[in-house]
Design a protein around this motif. Sequence first.
Motif, mmCIF file in Angstrom:
data_model
loop_
_atom_site.group_PDB
_atom_site.id
_atom_site.type_symbol
_atom_site.label_atom_id
_atom_site.label_comp_id
_atom_site.label_asym_id
_atom_site.label_seq_id
_atom_site.Cartn_x
_atom_site.Cartn_y
_atom_site.Cartn_z
ATOM 1 N N PHE A 7 10.254 181.668 32.294
ATOM 2 C CA PHE A 7 10.668 183.062 32.420
ATOM 3 C C PHE A 7 9.522 183.954 32.873
ATOM 4 O O PHE A 7 8.463 183.973 32.255
ATOM 5 N N SER A 8 9.751 184.695 33.961
ATOM 6 C CA SER A 8 8.735 185.589 34.500
ATOM 7 C C SER A 8 9.168 187.047 34.486
ATOM 8 O O SER A 8 8.357 187.934 34.731
ATOM 9 N N GLY A 9 10.450 187.291 34.248
ATOM 10 C CA GLY A 9 10.985 188.642 34.362
ATOM 11 C C GLY A 9 11.546 188.933 35.739
ATOM 12 O O GLY A 9 12.138 189.988 35.974
ATOM 13 N N GLY A 10 11.366 187.989 36.679
ATOM 14 C CA GLY A 10 11.933 188.134 38.015
ATOM 15 C C GLY A 10 13.377 187.668 38.063
ATOM 16 O O GLY A 10 13.897 187.079 37.110
ATOM 17 N N LYS A 11 14.022 187.900 39.192
ATOM 18 C CA LYS A 11 15.450 187.630 39.312
ATOM 19 C C LYS A 11 15.810 186.155 39.146
ATOM 20 O O LYS A 11 16.834 185.829 38.516
#
Length: 226
Positions: A7-11
Amino acid sequence: MKIAALFSGGKDSTYALYWALKNGFEVKYLVSMESESDESYMYHVPNIHLTELLAEAIGIPLVKARTSGEKEREVEDLKEVLSKLDVEGVVAGALASRYQKERIDRIARELGIESFAPMWMVDPEEYMRNLVGEGFEVIIVGVSAFGLDESWLGRKIDEKTIDDLKRLNERYGVHIGGEGGEFETLVLDAPFFKKRLVVDEAEKVWEPMMGSGKLVVKKAHLEAKE
């Protein structure tokens, strides 16, 4: 099945997490790798510091680790993190990067767990339109491709944005999903979020000689959803 979600916070990582939850996986952890290198081969870099807030918005524990970003060493850093988690699988948001997918698959094999990449080789335009249609609120926080200028930083991904990306794909070969590093994103809200992320303060950092830039979020908070 108990899994960890990269998880990176990107789409892409957020949509992969959404897929896992919809398909009945027990997502025990979100795993974020914070790279010291802006040129990481494996990991999303822009605004990775926001994963703590996003994990709170989602309601799943976050496991965060640092990596120097050194090629191949950063792969082993991820393996070390996953080896300590009580999970049977890992899900990632790879769209078309064989480099990333092959290394995540290898880590999974070596740890004896399963690897999932639900959007692997999907049609990028269809994927992006599904993202918008299913209620994801996403902004662009990094650009690095001919045809994408400073005005794209902070732009919301909607149908008009996708139409413009399609034109840039036809003219310059820009990947509609940004998988080649053409652009990076930040998810502010998604159907499964319990709260939404609100950006209070951000700064555009543009490098004209490189034709690239990023939107650095300096202050943000969570807001209750109606």
